[in-house]
Design an enzyme around this catalytic site. Structure first.
Site, PDB file in Angstrom:
ATOM      1  N   GLN A  78       0.847  -1.197   0.000  1.00  0.00           N
ATOM      2  CA  GLN A  78       0.000   0.000   0.000  1.00  0.00           C
ATOM      3  C   GLN A  78       0.881   1.244   0.000  1.00  0.00           C
ATOM      4  O   GLN A  78       1.281   1.742   1.047  1.00  0.00           O
ATOM      5  CB  GLN A  78      -0.939   0.002   1.211  1.00  0.00           C
ATOM      6  CG  GLN A  78      -1.940   1.135   1.115  1.00  0.00           C
ATOM      7  CD  GLN A  78      -3.008   1.060   2.189  1.00  0.00           C
ATOM      8  OE1 GLN A  78      -3.115   0.110   2.937  1.00  0.00           O
ATOM      9  NE2 GLN A  78      -3.802   2.097   2.256  1.00  0.00           N
ATOM     10  N   PHE A  79       1.149   1.760  -1.199  1.00  0.00           N
ATOM     11  CA  PHE A  79       2.043   2.907  -1.319  1.00  0.00           C
ATOM     12  C   PHE A  79       1.471   4.160  -0.658  1.00  0.00           C
ATOM     13  O   PHE A  79       2.212   5.063  -0.291  1.00  0.00           O
ATOM     14  CB  PHE A  79       2.410   3.173  -2.782  1.00  0.00           C
ATOM     15  CG  PHE A  79       1.381   3.927  -3.568  1.00  0.00           C
ATOM     16  CD1 PHE A  79       1.511   5.294  -3.743  1.00  0.00           C
ATOM     17  CD2 PHE A  79       0.287   3.279  -4.131  1.00  0.00           C
ATOM     18  CE1 PHE A  79       0.569   6.004  -4.474  1.00  0.00           C
ATOM     19  CE2 PHE A  79      -0.649   3.978  -4.859  1.00  0.00           C
ATOM     20  CZ  PHE A  79      -0.517   5.342  -5.030  1.00  0.00           C
ATOM     21  N   THR A  80       0.159   4.229  -0.474  1.00  0.00           N
ATOM     22  CA  THR A  80      -0.436   5.430   0.123  1.00  0.00           C
ATOM     23  C   THR A  80       0.003   5.635   1.569  1.00  0.00           C
ATOM     24  O   THR A  80      -0.145   6.735   2.098  1.00  0.00           O
ATOM     25  CB  THR A  80      -1.971   5.397   0.041  1.00  0.00           C
ATOM     26  OG1 THR A  80      -2.450   4.250   0.735  1.00  0.00           O
ATOM     27  CG2 THR A  80      -2.437   5.359  -1.407  1.00  0.00           C
TER      28      THR A  80
END
Length: 145
Positions: A78-80
């Protein structure tokens, strides 16, 4: 590197309607990789995740870690998680790792986890995923390196 961990009774992840990973009791881990992360940071974060005491003892106190309770681990990229949200009304992803670096370190993290945890499941890197969970507690922590 950041890991958002949630103690769960069950969790699963689907891609295009197909279940690609699922666990019973254990931890759901969302993993974010920053551009300055490396394998040392990945190992350090994994040690924190595996040793973090979030499971109850006989008195109900959080005194046990994942390995103590023989829990399972579901890892979802999850890059966020590495977004900068300090100002404005839109997140900045300037501190996120390149897709190549993130994929490599995500894979390394999963590989290292599989050496230590009996059951490790994962999502699919960079895919549009639907995650389902039964949060136990709820108990949720953000761990960083």
């Amino acid at each position: 590197m950041r890991a958002l961990i949630q103690r769960v009774r069950a969790a699963s992840v689907k891609v295009d309607g197909e279940q690609v990973g699922a666990i019973d009791s254990g931890l759901l881990l969302f993993l974010g990789v920053a551009k300055d992360d490396d394998e040392v940071a990945a190992r350090r974060l994994l040690e924190r995740v595996l040793g973090y005491r979030v499971f109850p003892d006989a008195q109900g106190r959080m005194n046990h870690h994942l390995l103590d309770v023989q829990g399972e681990l579901l890892i979802v990229s999850q890059f966020t998680l590495v977004a900068d949200t300090r100002k404005g009304m839109r997140p900045s992803f300037s501190s996120a790792a390149s897709p190549e670096l993130a994929r490599s370190l995500y894979g390394y993290f999963v590989e290292q986890a599989r050496l230590r945890v009996a059951k490790v499941a994962e999502g699919r890197f960079a895919a549009d995923m639907q995650v389902a969970l039964v949060n136990d507690g709820p108990v949720t922590f953000l761990l960083e390196t």
